[in-house]
Design a protein around this motif. Structure first.
Motif, PDB file in Angstrom:
ATOM      1  N   ASP A  23       4.351   4.634   3.032  1.00 31.28           N
ATOM      2  CA  ASP A  23       3.350   5.586   3.542  1.00 31.28           C
ATOM      3  C   ASP A  23       1.937   5.019   3.388  1.00 31.28           C
ATOM      4  N   VAL A  26       1.347   2.166   5.917  1.00 31.28           N
ATOM      5  CA  VAL A  26       1.153   2.675   7.279  1.00 31.28           C
ATOM      6  C   VAL A  26      -0.230   3.316   7.417  1.00 31.28           C
ATOM      7  N   ASP A  44      -0.598  -3.888   6.193  1.00 33.29           N
ATOM      8  CA  ASP A  44      -0.101  -3.947   7.571  1.00 33.29           C
ATOM      9  C   ASP A  44      -0.781  -5.117   8.285  1.00 33.29           C
ATOM     10  N   ASN A  47      -2.981  -4.518  11.360  1.00 27.93           N
ATOM     11  CA  ASN A  47      -4.140  -3.646  11.178  1.00 27.93           C
ATOM     12  C   ASN A  47      -5.260  -4.433  10.480  1.00 27.93           C
ATOM     13  N   ALA A 136       8.221   0.630   6.336  1.00 27.26           N
ATOM     14  CA  ALA A 136       6.898   0.638   6.973  1.00 27.26           C
ATOM     15  C   ALA A 136       7.026   0.265   8.449  1.00 27.26           C
ATOM     16  N   THR A 138       6.563  -2.553   9.979  1.00 27.86           N
ATOM     17  CA  THR A 138       5.525  -3.440  10.502  1.00 27.86           C
ATOM     18  C   THR A 138       5.512  -4.709   9.646  1.00 27.86           C
TER      19      THR A 138
END
Ligand code: AMP
Ligand code: MG
Length: 322
Positions: A23, A26, A44, A47, A136, A138
């Protein structure tokens, strides 16, 4: 920021830790996770803001690219341009401590590759890391969870010593199996260049393509800075102990020594000289000696074959000043 440590000691704790870590990832927060090499500070990888937080917490220069950990093999082709040698290496060594450097695809943020045309990818074999990466959904950029230039953490306590108050979560998966960072290989269609020695030795990679140490085609591995993985106490590598001053000195030995007299502190990394055990205990031993207020640390040199090459590379970087 308060840093929480999440245990994984039973099934319920593990499930909670995986969910909370996924969590947070993300949501763009960095999380320290165990891998089979050393603890990583994961974010991530797709990101850029999340990755920027990793650089910030580590005080890592933006010129030093991040290794990307894939949730599964399908991600390889989405992030990198693979080749036959790379696929064969992945088939043989993944999940595991081998990082492949390959031409990147444009989806990978520049921050992650430090603007290079390549991306470094691997798949961790640690069950906790794998579970978090899958949850996740990713790829996770995850450099070692220490402040830049310092000794990589091999326990959750080491992570706290480095990053307490700078990150929100550390998942405690116990001590790391290998204890040194992954082998990094630049993989071309017909040759391999080792950018960093590690748990997968050069001799094993040479079975897949000729090794070419020099022709890196302009690709650099900024982790190959001269000084790295370094304790604050000056460290010197010695071939033997004759003639070395022992006053207020610590000894980092890869096997037991008969002549211990005069050292202020001794860390024997393996009772049998087993290099796997030496690697697994190396950074914890360095940290303990570093905490003892010694004038210097003497590290016994070892043969540079197999895993010995990877351990000697770490000692040389720890010994380099500045
Ligand atoms: P670590 O800090 O232990 O996670 O190691 C990261 C290291 O991987 C970097 O310092 C580089 O040496 C290497 N690396 C990561 N990405 C790349 C890349 N795109 N090209 C070459 N080397 C890379
Ligand atoms: Mg590192």
């Amino acid at each position: 920021m308060k840093t929480a440590i999440l245990p994984t000691s039973d099934d319920a704790a593990l499930a909670t830790a995986v969910e909370r870590a996924a969590d947070a990832l993300v949501a763009g927060e960095p999380v320290a996770l165990p891998t089979e090499t050393v603890y990583g500070l994961a974010a991530d990888a797709l990101n850029p803001l999340a990755c920027a937080r990793v650089f910030e917490a580590k005080e890592r220069p933006l010129s030093d690219p991040l290794i990307v950990h894939l949730p599964d093999l399908d991600w390889l082709d989405r992030l990198a341009q693979s080749n036959v040698v790379a696929l064969r290496l992945a088939e043989r060594f993944w999940p595991g401590p081998l990082t492949l450097v390959l031409p990147r695809r444009s989806v990978v943020p520049d921050l992650v590759t430090a603007g290079q045309g390549t991306v470094a990818v691997r798949m961790s074999a640690h069950p906790v890391f794998r579970a978090v990466a899958l949850a996740a959904g990713t790829p996770l950029a995850a450099p070692s969870a220490n402040r830049f230039g310092r000794i990589s953490p091999t326990t959750a306590e080491h992570v706290l010593a480095e990053l307490d108050g700078r990150i929100g979560l550390v998942v405690d998966g116990g001590p790391c199996l290998h204890g040194i960072e992954s082998t990094i290989a630049l993989v071309g269609a017909d040759r391999i260049a080792i950018l960093r020695h590690g748990p997968i030795p050069a001799e094993e990679l040479a079975e897949f393509a000729p090794l070419n140490g020099s022709g890196r085609g302009g690709v650099t591995a900024p982790g190959s800075l001269k000084s790295h993985y370094a304790p604050a106490t000056p460290l010197d590598i010695v071939e033997d102990l004759s003639g070395a001053s022992r006053e207020n000195s610590g000894l980092l030995a890869w096997h037991p020594v008969s002549d211990e007299a005069g050292f202020a502190s001794i860390e024997v990394l393996s009772q049998t000289g087993d290099l796997r055990e030496v690697a697994a205990n190396l950074y914890a031993g360095m940290r303990r000696l570093d905490a003892r207020g010694l004038n210097r640390i003497l590290a016994l040199s070892m043969p540079g074959e197999g895993l010995g090459a990877a351990i000697m590379e770490r000692l040389q970087k720890a010994a380099a000043r500045g």
